[in-house]
Design a protein around this motif. Structure first.
Motif, mmCIF file in Angstrom:
data_model
loop_
_atom_site.group_PDB
_atom_site.id
_atom_site.type_symbol
_atom_site.label_atom_id
_atom_site.label_comp_id
_atom_site.label_asym_id
_atom_site.label_seq_id
_atom_site.Cartn_x
_atom_site.Cartn_y
_atom_site.Cartn_z
ATOM 1 N N LEU A 229 0.838 -1.211 0.000
ATOM 2 C CA LEU A 229 0.000 0.000 0.000
ATOM 3 C C LEU A 229 0.864 1.249 0.000
ATOM 4 N N ASP A 230 0.274 2.334 -0.495
ATOM 5 C CA ASP A 230 1.046 3.576 -0.459
ATOM 6 C C ASP A 230 1.102 4.111 0.975
ATOM 7 N N VAL A 231 1.982 5.095 1.138
ATOM 8 C CA VAL A 231 2.266 5.614 2.476
ATOM 9 C C VAL A 231 1.008 6.194 3.127
ATOM 10 N N ILE A 232 0.232 6.971 2.368
ATOM 11 C CA ILE A 232 -0.930 7.641 2.970
ATOM 12 C C ILE A 232 -1.963 6.608 3.446
ATOM 13 N N THR A 233 -2.127 5.518 2.697
ATOM 14 C CA THR A 233 -3.097 4.492 3.122
ATOM 15 C C THR A 233 -2.611 3.803 4.389
ATOM 16 N N ALA B 34 -4.314 12.708 7.339
ATOM 17 C CA ALA B 34 -3.168 11.821 7.106
ATOM 18 C C ALA B 34 -1.983 12.621 6.561
ATOM 19 N N LEU B 35 -2.278 13.550 5.644
ATOM 20 C CA LEU B 35 -1.194 14.382 5.094
ATOM 21 C C LEU B 35 -0.578 15.257 6.181
ATOM 22 N N ASP B 36 -1.434 15.747 7.072
ATOM 23 C CA ASP B 36 -0.945 16.573 8.175
ATOM 24 C C ASP B 36 -0.015 15.746 9.076
ATOM 25 N N ALA B 37 -0.442 14.497 9.372
ATOM 26 C CA ALA B 37 0.395 13.621 10.220
ATOM 27 C C ALA B 37 1.726 13.330 9.533
ATOM 28 N N LEU B 38 1.670 13.110 8.206
ATOM 29 C CA LEU B 38 2.920 12.855 7.464
ATOM 30 C C LEU B 38 3.818 14.087 7.454
ATOM 31 N N ASP B 39 3.191 15.249 7.377
ATOM 32 C CA ASP B 39 3.949 16.492 7.411
ATOM 33 C C ASP B 39 4.697 16.622 8.749
ATOM 34 N N LYS B 40 4.019 16.212 9.823
ATOM 35 C CA LYS B 40 4.627 16.332 11.159
ATOM 36 C C LYS B 40 5.858 15.436 11.318
ATOM 37 N N VAL B 41 5.921 14.354 10.541
ATOM 38 C CA VAL B 41 7.118 13.494 10.629
ATOM 39 C C VAL B 41 8.045 13.727 9.428
ATOM 40 N N SER C 203 4.940 2.000 0.221
ATOM 41 C CA SER C 203 5.698 1.969 1.477
ATOM 42 C C SER C 203 7.005 1.196 1.353
ATOM 43 N N SER C 204 6.984 0.136 0.506
ATOM 44 C CA SER C 204 8.185 -0.708 0.375
ATOM 45 C C SER C 204 9.360 0.058 -0.233
ATOM 46 N N THR C 205 9.102 1.213 -0.874
ATOM 47 C CA THR C 205 10.208 1.958 -1.495
ATOM 48 C C THR C 205 10.921 2.878 -0.487
ATOM 49 N N LEU C 206 10.384 2.959 0.722
ATOM 50 C CA LEU C 206 10.985 3.851 1.724
ATOM 51 C C LEU C 206 12.082 3.128 2.503
ATOM 52 N N SER C 207 13.010 3.913 3.057
ATOM 53 C CA SER C 207 14.054 3.319 3.903
ATOM 54 C C SER C 207 13.432 2.896 5.235
ATOM 55 N N GLY C 208 14.174 2.102 6.005
ATOM 56 C CA GLY C 208 13.674 1.639 7.302
ATOM 57 C C GLY C 208 13.292 2.794 8.223
ATOM 58 N N GLY C 209 14.163 3.805 8.265
ATOM 59 C CA GLY C 209 13.896 4.958 9.137
ATOM 60 C C GLY C 209 12.648 5.701 8.702
ATOM 61 N N GLN C 210 12.474 5.846 7.369
ATOM 62 C CA GLN C 210 11.270 6.523 6.861
ATOM 63 C C GLN C 210 10.027 5.701 7.203
ATOM 64 N N GLN C 211 10.134 4.380 7.071
ATOM 65 C CA GLN C 211 8.978 3.528 7.394
ATOM 66 C C GLN C 211 8.602 3.668 8.868
ATOM 67 N N GLN C 212 9.614 3.784 9.729
ATOM 68 C CA GLN C 212 9.292 3.950 11.148
ATOM 69 C C GLN C 212 8.601 5.285 11.389
ATOM 70 N N ARG C 213 8.990 6.315 10.617
ATOM 71 C CA ARG C 213 8.315 7.621 10.776
ATOM 72 C C ARG C 213 6.886 7.550 10.249
ATOM 73 N N VAL C 214 6.630 6.724 9.222
ATOM 74 C CA VAL C 214 5.248 6.515 8.753
ATOM 75 C C VAL C 214 4.438 5.864 9.892
#
Ligand code: ADP
Length: 282
Positions: A104-108, A136-143, A153-164
């Motif tokens: 799934l994409d990050v926002i979902t 959801a966009l606001d929450a993503l903005d905060k991180v 989501s699979s295209t993100l690094s481990g650290g980015q995934q943890q921030r998601v």
């Protein structure tokens, strides 16, 4: 500062394969809004059980203490409260392995944070309102990840995934973030970004962090308070800066060699540490 979490004299006993294990033993903790608390202790000392109890995934022993989250009782005397689902909305939990749905994409993945109110059909078909997507966009903005919202989501690094995963906790309105070894599988730079994101959120939004950590330097740098467990009992509760090498040697015993230390806490295997015993918290 007001308490966001109060746990009174909590016990947890497991019975498995005819064996009795007391995972938590008379644990009493009070945590104020915005505090960052590191849970320390050797493997098997009860850190995960404590985290699971605080979010109501583990029911404490009958006759054992009560757990109050933001003034509301989550569990008491071996029973979860009737409105546990509502109270759980105030608690976000993140794990070492991020627990995102890679396809799934990050926002979902962030929107899944408000899924208790959705059915599986709505999630799969991504039936989310514009207002929910904006949240959801606001929450993503905060991180710091708003630009990645529509990326898999699979295209993100481990650290980015943890921030998601942190954004997913934020969208449901969590004021407490529980984390079980959140940076254990990350490289130092990604760990730094994840921990700095959490510090930023605790300073700006008053987010409270309770996290188990295996890396002592990370605990010292980002958490002002440490609670150390030994065989399920709290043996230290105080400022992280007051932890000494001798205390850690007592706490971790033979596990010490597996720990990441920094210069202040480096040990020579040949040196026998004759420091003070751990402070026993009553
Ligand atoms: P830590 O997170 O510090 O490694 P845990 O909370 O996972 O420690 O475990 C504390 C103790 O409780 C350990 O002895 C562990 O084996 C035991 N334990 C944890 N969960 C269970 C379970 N579901 N059934 C039986 N024993 C368990």
């Amino acid at each position: 500062m007001s308490s966001v979490m109060t746990l009174k004299v909590a016990n947890k006993t497991f019975f498995s394969n005819g064996k009795k294990t007391q995972a938590l033993c008379n644990v009493a903790i009070d945590v104020a809004a915005g505090e960052r608390v590191a849970l320390l202790g050797a493997s098997g000392s009860g850190k995960s059980t404590l985290i699971r109890a605080i979010c109501g995934l583990e029911v404490l022993d009958k006759g054992s203490g009560e757990l109050i989250i933001n003034g509301r009782e989550l569990q008491c005397n071996g029973h979860l409260s009737k409105n546990v689902r509502h109270i759980r909305n105030e608690i976000g939990v993140i794990f070492q392995q991020f627990n995102l749905v890679n396809q799934l994409d990050v926002i979902t993945n962030v929107l899944i944070g408000i899924c208790p109110q959705k059915n599986i059909f709505e999630i799969v078909c991504r039936h989310f309102s514009l207002e929910e997507k904006a949240k959801a966009l606001d929450a993503l903005d905060k991180v710091g990840l708003a630009d990645f919202a529509y990326q898999r989501s699979s295209t993100l690094s481990g650290g980015q995934q943890q921030r998601v995963a942190i954004a997913r906790a934020l969208i449901k309105g969590a004021s407490i973030l529980l984390a079980d070894e959140p940076v254990a599988s990350l490289d130092p730079e990604s760990s730094r970004k994840v921990m700095e994101t959490i510090v930023n959120l605790s300073q700006k939004l008053g987010l409270t962090l309770i996290t188990s950590l295996h890396q002592i330097p990370v605990a010292k740098k980002y958490c002002e308070r440490a609670i150390a467990l030994n065989k399920g009992a709290v043996v230290f509760d105080g400022p992280t800066k007051e932890l000494t090498a001798a205390m850690l040697a007592n706490l971790y015993g033979s596990d010490l060699e597996d720990l990441e230390m920094d210069d202040d806490f480096s040990f020579s295997k040949d040196v026998v540490i004759l420091g003070p015993k751990l402070t026993v918290v009553q």
